[in-house]
Enzyme design. Structure first.
Site, PDB file in Angstrom:
ATOM      1  N   SER A   1       0.844  -1.194   0.000  1.00 21.22           N
ATOM      2  CA  SER A   1       0.000   0.000   0.000  1.00 21.22           C
ATOM      3  C   SER A   1       0.873   1.236   0.000  1.00 21.22           C
ATOM      4  O   SER A   1       1.701   1.434   0.901  1.00 21.22           O
ATOM      5  CB  SER A   1      -0.913  -0.004   1.230  1.00 21.22           C
ATOM      6  OG  SER A   1      -1.832   1.056   1.188  1.00 21.22           O
TER       7      SER A   1
ATOM      8  N   HIS B   1       0.487   4.445   0.600  1.00 16.73           N
ATOM      9  CA  HIS B   1       0.474   5.462   1.660  1.00 16.73           C
ATOM     10  C   HIS B   1       1.238   5.023   2.900  1.00 16.73           C
ATOM     11  O   HIS B   1       1.475   5.824   3.804  1.00 16.73           O
ATOM     12  CB  HIS B   1      -0.966   5.854   2.019  1.00 16.73           C
ATOM     13  CG  HIS B   1      -1.710   4.838   2.819  1.00 16.73           C
ATOM     14  ND1 HIS B   1      -2.356   3.757   2.264  1.00 16.73           N
ATOM     15  CD2 HIS B   1      -1.917   4.736   4.150  1.00 16.73           C
ATOM     16  CE1 HIS B   1      -2.932   3.050   3.205  1.00 16.73           C
ATOM     17  NE2 HIS B   1      -2.677   3.610   4.363  1.00 16.73           N
TER      18      HIS B   1
ATOM     19  N   CYS C   1     -10.875   1.159  23.657  1.00 16.76           N
ATOM     20  CA  CYS C   1     -11.591   2.410  23.916  1.00 16.76           C
ATOM     21  C   CYS C   1     -11.243   3.488  22.906  1.00 16.76           C
ATOM     22  O   CYS C   1     -11.817   4.574  22.948  1.00 16.76           O
ATOM     23  CB  CYS C   1     -11.304   2.903  25.326  1.00 16.76           C
ATOM     24  SG  CYS C   1      -9.553   3.119  25.656  1.00 16.76           S
TER      25      CYS C   1
END
Length: 473
Positions: free
Chosen positions: A194, A196, A320
């Site tokens: 990839s 990026h 979280c």
């Protein structure tokens, strides 16, 4: 602001920016056309393919460009499974693969296929023998990342590739995190990357299918990119991706040595500066620019916000901080604490002064979050035989914080029972026991849908390092 999250996306490399701007003027035409503008676009596309293939270590006609690294993973796995359907419908993956691989595996299962996940050790690495044991006569494909996205552990791709070759099974490698540092070793069959991740533009991926690998592209037929990646080629993006890959490779050896020294500094000093901190991932076989650690008694989202306010952009595998509120599958597979997890991945050119400032800021940020949450204080020695903590309805790290408080009230050999219904507790309570040197007795389901966890106290008032080294009684 110090950006320390290139494992998610690297800033656009200056070479990529120059190549992108230049090719916007030259590479806008259809490369399949025979007129002048089309021929010019074709020359740019072919040159980019040659450059990318050289960096990957494959033939140019084995490499196609896709609309993203995730697209390369999905199309690559689907095409390989379809091409090997006569061999069987069994897929083998490691338990710590990128989510794109695991989503492909889930899609395969939904269509009637079977999947075996190969587990990892506490440092996040697989063993070649474990892969060998997972292969079957009906195995169509095996998948193994070159290096883990979350903790940086490098996988034994060459060894696993040899095991797969001996069994006649192709190996698919997700190389997104490692391609900037060098080609992937071994006789792998397929590979995805990839742009990026190495400083190229977003929206460009690559897929390599080596000659001799059975592959059947799925979906509607398309004549572009050898029929393996549908749609009009993003030539400016592709040119910029290939140019930046070549550029980062030219400085990879020097930058790897320099950045590894900086991440070694973080690995060594963070546990000294912050108590109840565990550095995770393999200390030796790892990417040079990436280090991950987990803090006990810390809410990961608050920690990341605190670091952001202090001028540092980092990432986390804490539940979280995610939209799913489930623990990272990587940290779960490794058996390490997921709450308070911080991933630092340094960009090219990071200065030592930036790392020093991060190390200065981190203890204060962690301390503020712990104080807010009421984290336990080590050293208490109680006399109770057993204590029960009701953490039902609470989200982590609160059940672990309450466990940490309660353990001080029982004698050595006594037990703490924790009632919790947060999924993360199943990961973090056993991991807490490992770091603190206590015995994780086990867990049982409750009628209300929660779980009952039992912990036996093995030592009193020990630090994390002392507890981890302490023998059990």
């Amino acid at each position: 602001m110090s950006y320390f999250d290139v494992a998610s996306a690297a800033p656009l490399h200056p070479v990529a920016r120059q190549a992108l701007q230049a090719s916007l003027d030259e590479g806008w035409a259809d490369p399949s056309r025979l007129y002048r503008e089309g021929r010019r676009a074709r020359l740019l596309l072919d040159a980019a393919r040659e450059a990318a293939a050289e960096a990957v270590g494959c033939r140019a006609d084995e490499l196609v460009f896709t609309s993203s690294g995730t697209r390369a993973v999905h199309d690559g796995i689907a095409g390989a499974l379809a091409g090997r359907r006569r061999a069987g419908k069994h897929l083998v993956v490691s338990a710590v693969e990128h989510s794109s691989v695991l989503h492909s595996a889930a899609a395969h299962e939904s269509l009637g296929g079977s999947v075996t996940q190969v587990g990892v050790g506490r440092e996040g690495g697989v063993r070649a023998e474990a892969f060998r044991a997972a292969l079957r006569e009906d195995t169509a494909l095996a998948c193994l990342q070159s290096a883990n996205h979350e903790v940086g552990t490098e996988q034994p791709v060459a060894e696993v590739a040899e095991v797969c070759r001996a069994a006649g099974v192709p190996l698919f490698v997700d190389a997104a995190q490692s391609l900037a540092w060098g080609p992937v070793a071994g006789e792998w069959s397929m590979l995805a990357g990839s742009a990026h991740k190495w400083g190229g533009p977003a929206g460009v991926g690559l897929l390599v299918v080596r000659k001799g690998t059975r592959f059947a592209p799925q979906g509607a037929a398309d004549e572009r990119e050898s029929g393996r990646a549908a749609g009009f080629e993003n030539i400016p993006g592709i040119v910029a991706a290939a140019a930046s890959l070549r550029a980062v490779r030219a400085q990879a050896a020097e930058e790897a040595a320099r950045l590894k020294e900086l991440t070694e500094r973080i690995r060594a000093r963070v546990p000294e500066l912050v108590p109840d901190m565990e550095v995770v991932g393999d200390p030796v076989r790892r990417l040079p620019h990436l280090v991950t650690f987990s803090c006990l008694y810390v809410d990961g989202e608050s920690l990341l916000h605190g670091l952001d306010r202090a001028g540092f952009s980092v990432s986390s595998g804490s539940s979280c901080t995610s939209s799913t509120l489930t623990p990272s599958h990587v940290l779960r597979a490794m058996g390490v604490v997921s709450e308070g997890n911080v991933r630092v991945s340094l960009p090219l050119g990071t200065e030592a002064a930036e790392v020093e400032r991060f190390l200065e800021v981190l203890p204060g940020v962690v301390g503020q979050v712990r104080e807010k949450l009421g984290a336990p204080v080590a050293g208490a020695e109680g006399t109770a035989e057993a204590v029960t903590v009701d953490a039902l309805g609470m989200t982590c790290p609160q059940p672990v914080i309450d466990l940490g408080r309660a353990i001080g009230g029982v004698r050595v050999g006594g037990t703490v029972t924790v009632l919790a219904d947060d999924e993360v507790a199943a990961v973090d309570i056993p991991a807490w026991c490992f770091t603190q040197g206590h015995e994780y007795v086990g867990a049982e389901p409750r009628p209300d849908g929660g779980m009952t966890y039992v912990v036996r106290k093995n030592c009193a008032g020990a630090t994390t390092k002392e507890a981890a080294a302490a023998p059990t009684h």
